[in-house]
Design a protein around this motif. Structure first.
Motif, PDB file in Angstrom:
ATOM      1  N   ASP A   1       3.638  -4.535  -4.245  1.00 44.06           N
ATOM      2  CA  ASP A   1       2.187  -4.378  -4.302  1.00 44.06           C
ATOM      3  C   ASP A   1       1.746  -4.593  -5.741  1.00 44.06           C
ATOM      4  O   ASP A   1       2.509  -4.328  -6.686  1.00 44.06           O
ATOM      5  CB  ASP A   1       1.750  -2.996  -3.809  1.00 44.06           C
TER       6      ASP A   1
ATOM      7  N   HIS B   1       0.844  -1.197   0.000  1.00 40.50           N
ATOM      8  CA  HIS B   1       0.000   0.000   0.000  1.00 40.50           C
ATOM      9  C   HIS B   1       0.880   1.248   0.000  1.00 40.50           C
ATOM     10  O   HIS B   1       1.557   1.512  -0.997  1.00 40.50           O
ATOM     11  CB  HIS B   1      -0.964  -0.021   1.197  1.00 40.50           C
TER      12      HIS B   1
ATOM     13  N   ALA C   1      -0.261   2.266  -5.683  1.00 41.31           N
ATOM     14  CA  ALA C   1       0.271   2.007  -4.347  1.00 41.31           C
ATOM     15  C   ALA C   1       1.788   2.097  -4.341  1.00 41.31           C
ATOM     16  O   ALA C   1       2.384   2.693  -3.425  1.00 41.31           O
ATOM     17  CB  ALA C   1      -0.184   0.635  -3.855  1.00 41.31           C
TER      18      ALA C   1
END
Length: 457
Positions: free
Chosen positions: A286, A266, A291
């Motif tokens: 990710d 994230h 992100a």
């Protein structure tokens, strides 16, 4: 006011402090009230129990907001509740200016989430009862917190269960898309308009700091140890410095740090904490380009660029690829014992790390999804622990409420058995202090966070 009377055979959940009343618990409704308005709740014997807002379109027909009769949720009502919320955060998160300010039921304001990002507030209004009084919510927040802006992120599907449309937009003042916050002494730019949920997950604040003891003490595995610096005359200088097995002084400042893999990064929050506490090298992964760009920005903000590599990939596939590489290497190493085709190059990378961090999104959003979630958690933890260097650490979490703590641990244990690993549980935690939990309201006990030492059988 209209009144709801509960049936005699129901479980005494209201008396135990649970703020939800389901349709199946209601015996009868007396009086008139529009959906979203307050109603008084009585037992079947006519004893007052609570006041809450009702919505006949929802399975949760009443959500309790007070255990004393009140006529309506006014500006003054919310201002008083918000002051309590602020006092709690000031006490337990001293000096912090970014946190979850209002946590729904646990702050006695069901259906309302407020996250504070320095001087900007992000609001999620999840229910009809709260949606009807949004003006009072906003005016009370302005009075109590005095933000420069309030932005709404009510773009969540649960509003549909309340007969509401999803909505986002400015509610007060001015709000930039990216807000710079400080958490655990680290700088982060948060996208409050396009980031997940409200833009950031504050519930892991303390858990991110809990990885600190895992980040140092790895140099000796590479043959590096502290020795006294000796001058040209052969005399000791009284200064200790790291030297490798060949007697050469090591100049890299993070020689004692761990190698770390963070999956489902994230904004890169665990990556930042790993670097802060001394990690040598971090792989930040990710599936989302957005992100990874956020994580890249935050890594640069804190000056950690030289120690972080970024990977855009599906975590499940990435972990499997590394395990395949390990298996191929193991097979090659046994070529003298059994027939192995060594003419083909090893396709997978087969990397390992001292610490592997798994913080996936919720795999089980409904009770019916638990079986599939167990398979997902087992798969990702099985492959993750296989990539941990001997004696290293697996840091793993689940934010699925329906994945109970006991089931979560059982699933990880099953993965360890299949992986031929022995896990030592070092720490087991929940959400942070800005996410309090009312005892008996199990729905608030959603986050599980564990640190395991990983050994081979």
């Amino acid at each position: 006011m209209a009144s709801i009377f509960l049936n005699k055979k129901r479980k005494k959940r209201l008396e135990a402090g649970h703020p939800w009343i389901f349709k199946t618990e209601v015996e009868r409704f007396e009086g008139e009230a529009e959906p979203g308005q307050l109603v008084d709740v009585y037992t079947h014997a006519g004893q007052y129990g609570a006041t809450g807002y009702w919505n006949p379109a929802s399975q949760i027909v009443v959500r309790v907001v007070s255990y004393e009769p009140i006529a309506e949720m006014t500006h003054e009502f919310f201002a008083e509740r918000f002051r309590r919320c602020l006092e709690h955060r000031d006490r337990f998160l001293q000096g912090a200016r970014s946190y979850r300010l209002v946590y729904g039921e646990a702050d006695f304001l069901p259906g309302l989430i407020v996250d504070r990002f320095e001087d900007v507030l992000v609001v999620q209004i999840l229910t009809l009862g709260m949606d009807r009084v949004r003006d009072a919510i906003v005016s009370a927040l302005v009075e109590v917190v005095r933000p420069t802006g309030i932005y709404e992120r009510s773009d969540v599907s649960v509003r549909g269960l309340e007969g509401l449309e999803e909505r986002t937009g400015l509610l007060y003042g001015e709000c930039p898309q990216h807000v710079r916050i400080t958490e655990n002494g680290l700088l982060m730019d948060i996208d409050i308009m396009q980031g997940q949920k409200t833009g950031y997950f504050f519930d892991q604040r303390e858990n991110r700091a809990a990885i600190a003891p895992l980040m140092l003490g790895w140099g000796k595995r590479s043959g590096i140890a502290l020795q006294e610096v000796v001058g040209e005359d052969g005399a000791g200088q009284g200064v200790m410095a790291p030297f490798n097995a060949n007697g050469k002084q090591v100049s890299f400042p993070y020689w004692d740090g761990a190698t770390v893999l963070e999956c489902f990064s994230h904004t890169g929050s665990f990556t930042l904490n790993a670097c802060k506490y001394g990690a040598k090298k971090v792989t930040c992964l990710d599936i989302s380009e957005h992100a990874i760009e956020s994580a890249r920005t935050n890594v640069k903000l804190n000056g950690f660029e030289d120690r972080v590599e970024f990977v855009v990939a599906d975590a499940f596939e990435y972990l499997r690829e590394q395990v395949r590489g390990l298996d191929q290497r193991t097979e090659r190493s046994q070529a003298d014992k059994k027939k192995v085709d060594t003419s083909q190059p090893i396709q997978a990378k087969g990397r390992t790390w001292d610490v592997v961090i798994l913080d996936p999104p919720a795999f089980a959003k409904t009770r019916s999804a638990v079986e599939g979630a167990c398979r997902g958690y087992k798969d990702i933890n099985l492959h993750g622990m296989k990539l941990v260097n001997e004696g290293g650490y697996l840091v793993t979490a689940s934010c699925s409420y329906h994945m109970k703590p006991e089931l979560f641990l059982e699933t990880i244990h099953a993965a360890a058995v299949d992986a031929k690993k022995i896990l030592r549980l070092i720490e087991f935690r929940g959400a942070g202090k800005d996410h309090p939990r009312i005892l008996g309201v199990d729905e608030g006990h959603y986050l599980k966070f564990a640190i395991f030492e990983v050994r081979s059988k």
